[in-house]
Design an enzyme around this catalytic site. Structure first.
Site: not given
Length: 543
Positions: A308-310
């Site tokens: 997530d949230e890369v």
């Protein structure tokens, strides 16, 4: 649909999650002293512990009989659910029948709630010890709607040790939930001993938000926690978050950065700034070491690799990580789990992308989390979807945890068609670190203000338009601990909302009723007060 006979009164206002069928009978059973007969010593001990916590005295013989029996015919008529059970209470005794131990424990948990209702319900007097511990006659036949019913628990932003983790296992089990997903690595710290990579805990375990004291689970402590949970029919799902949320890893191993220099320790709460680099020769060996060790140490069938949230990574590189992590985890004999971005969905927060990565990443093909990649950018061994759409990177059986309800559903539908499974964790309903109200002292508000009714009033099967319910593995609440410093903080955010999510995961949509839940949670709160558990006295309930 739940069946409740007239006159059920306290009985009907006791059980959470609401069961498939509850029929009140005639008579009352005294549970002050009980004798437990179960198929094995572990089940007998656990049943005794549950009844003791409700105020019963468990003795060897000569008391009210509580008999647990393995019975394939138990549960609602025609059910083949492995967790089904039948609880029967008469004036003479209690029987719990189920095909497996999970159902037997569910039945005893229901009995525990019925016993609590006798003291904390409308005709109890607040749990005084001199009130007889009685249960009204009833038959409950029950089964869960979804197989995965859990809590995702962040122990990185603030550290919660083995005793707290066992308390969370017990809380999860009390509402018939059966998964505890542990977020074990992030920018602030690393919380699990990795034998092949000892510097992860030697150098990065003591960090936490705002300089708080950190910690980690040793391999032995991790095994003991899993064994404790497994006895209670709860599976621990470990998460090592890559290829973003990795500052603790790059702080321990500088060779994971292009410069070869370790990153500084981080104790803030921003996200999306850290990443691994696929083409570095040190990256793949690191991932193979870590995930192979985690898989070897894990008793359950799942290992979560984050994803997530890369925000500062382009789609092609992200896709290569998704493919590699699945290959490593599956090769180690486990089922991969990832956040929804692994399906090829944008993170959704394009302002954050632009701020962190500059105009190129912000105006390119999404967040860099595999979002809407062109076929030319796809890994060579994953073909594009029909019509020139983005490739499907997830393999059959990979579990995707859905949290951000904003992105286009198309990547999720393609993933489901490829055989992926979904766990529903919508942040605006099931993220239990969200503030209840704007003035609430704990929590964050980036997803929504999430009051009890918000956590209750949703259907997992309608979140992703077009996704068949058959593709849904289950439901998970989540709690992130940026603002939560101790167990009292944690439980006050979980309670009462965890019980609401548990009902969304267990009960059929037609059986759910907000007014009924309001009454039942008010009764349940008597047990929290007795046990000294913190909870939020939301004004939505008449406490």
């Amino acid at each position: 649909m739940t069946t409740v006979s007239s006159g059920a009164a306290v009985v009907a206002d006791a059980v959470i999650p609401v069961p498939v069928e509850l029929v009140a009978g005639e008579g009352v059973l005294d549970l002050r002293s009980v004798t437990v007969d179960a198929p094995d010593a572990v089940t007998e001990r656990l049943a005794g512990e549950l009844l003791t916590s409700a105020g019963a005295s468990v003795v060897a013989d000569g008391a009210t009989a509580v008999t647990l029996t393995v019975d394939p015919a138990a549960g609602p008529e025609g059910s083949r659910n492995s967790e089904r059970y039948t609880l029967t209470v008469t004036a003479e005794g209690v029987s719990v029948a189920a095909p497996e131990r999970s159902g037997l424990l569910h039945g005893v948990r229901t009995l525990r709630q019925l016993a609590n209702a006798g003291r904390f319900g409308a005709d109890g007097d607040g749990g005084a010890t001199d009130v007889p511990l009685e249960v009204r006659a009833v038959v409950v036949r029950d089964e869960p709607r979804f197989g995965w019913r859990g809590l995702s628990f962040d122990v990185v932003r603030h550290w919660f040790g083995p005793a707290d983790l066992r308390a969370v296992v017990d809380l999860v089990g009390s509402y018939k939930m059966n998964r505890l997903h542990l977020h074990l690595s992030d920018d602030q710290g690393w919380r699990l001993e990795i034998p092949s990579r000892p510097a992860l805990t030697e150098k990065s375990s003591q960090g936490a938000v705002s300089g708080a004291t950190g910690g980690f689970l040793t391999a032995d402590e991790y095994r003991e926690l899993q064994e404790y949970a497994a006895e209670r029919e709860i599976v621990i799902v470990p998460e090592i978050d890559v290829p973003g949320h990795v500052n603790a890893a790059t702080h321990a191993y500088g060779e994971l950065t292009p410069s070869g220099e370790a990153t500084d320790a981080y104790d803030g709460i921003e996200v999306g700034f850290s990443k691994l680099h696929f083409d570095l020769p040190t990256t793949e060996p690191f991932l193979r070491d870590v995930f192979t060790d985690v898989a070897r140490m894990t008793l359950g069938p799942w290992v979560h690799f984050g994803g997530d949230e890369v925000l500062v990574m382009q789609p092609e590189e992200f896709g290569r990580f998704v493919v590699l992590c699945q290959e490593i985890i599956a090769g180690a004999g486990k089922i991969p789990v990832a956040w929804q971005e692994a399906a090829g969905s944008a993170h959704g927060d394009q302002a954050a992308v632009a701020a962190l990565a500059g105009a190129e990443a912000g105006s390119g093909s999404g967040s860099g989390s595999g979002s809407d990649a062109d076929d030319d950018d796809a890994p060579a061994d994953h073909a594009g979807a029909p019509g020139g759409e983005a490739p499907v990177l997830v393999e059959p059986r990979t579990v995707l945890q859905y949290w951000d309800t904003r992105p286009d559903p198309a990547p999720f539908l393609r993933a489901a068609q490829a055989g992926a499974r979904f766990v529903m964790s919508p942040a605006d309903r099931a993220y239990l670190d969200m503030k209840y109200t704007p003035e609430h002292p704990l929590g964050q508000q980036w997803a929504a203000f999430v009051e009890l009714h918000d956590s209750y009033d949703w259907d997992p099967a309608t979140l992703i338009e077009g996704l068949p319910e058959s593709a849904i593995e289950g439901v998970s609440a989540a709690v992130w601990t940026e603002t939560l410093l101790n167990r009292d903080h944690l439980f006050s955010m979980l309670l009462p909302r965890l019980a609401a999510v548990a009902e969304a995961a267990w009960s059929q949509t037609g059986a759910k009723d907000w007014e009924s839940f309001r009454r039942r949670i008010a009764v349940e709160a008597g047990a929290w007060r007795r046990d000294g558990a913190s909870y939020h006295p939301t004004p939505q309930i008449d406490w």
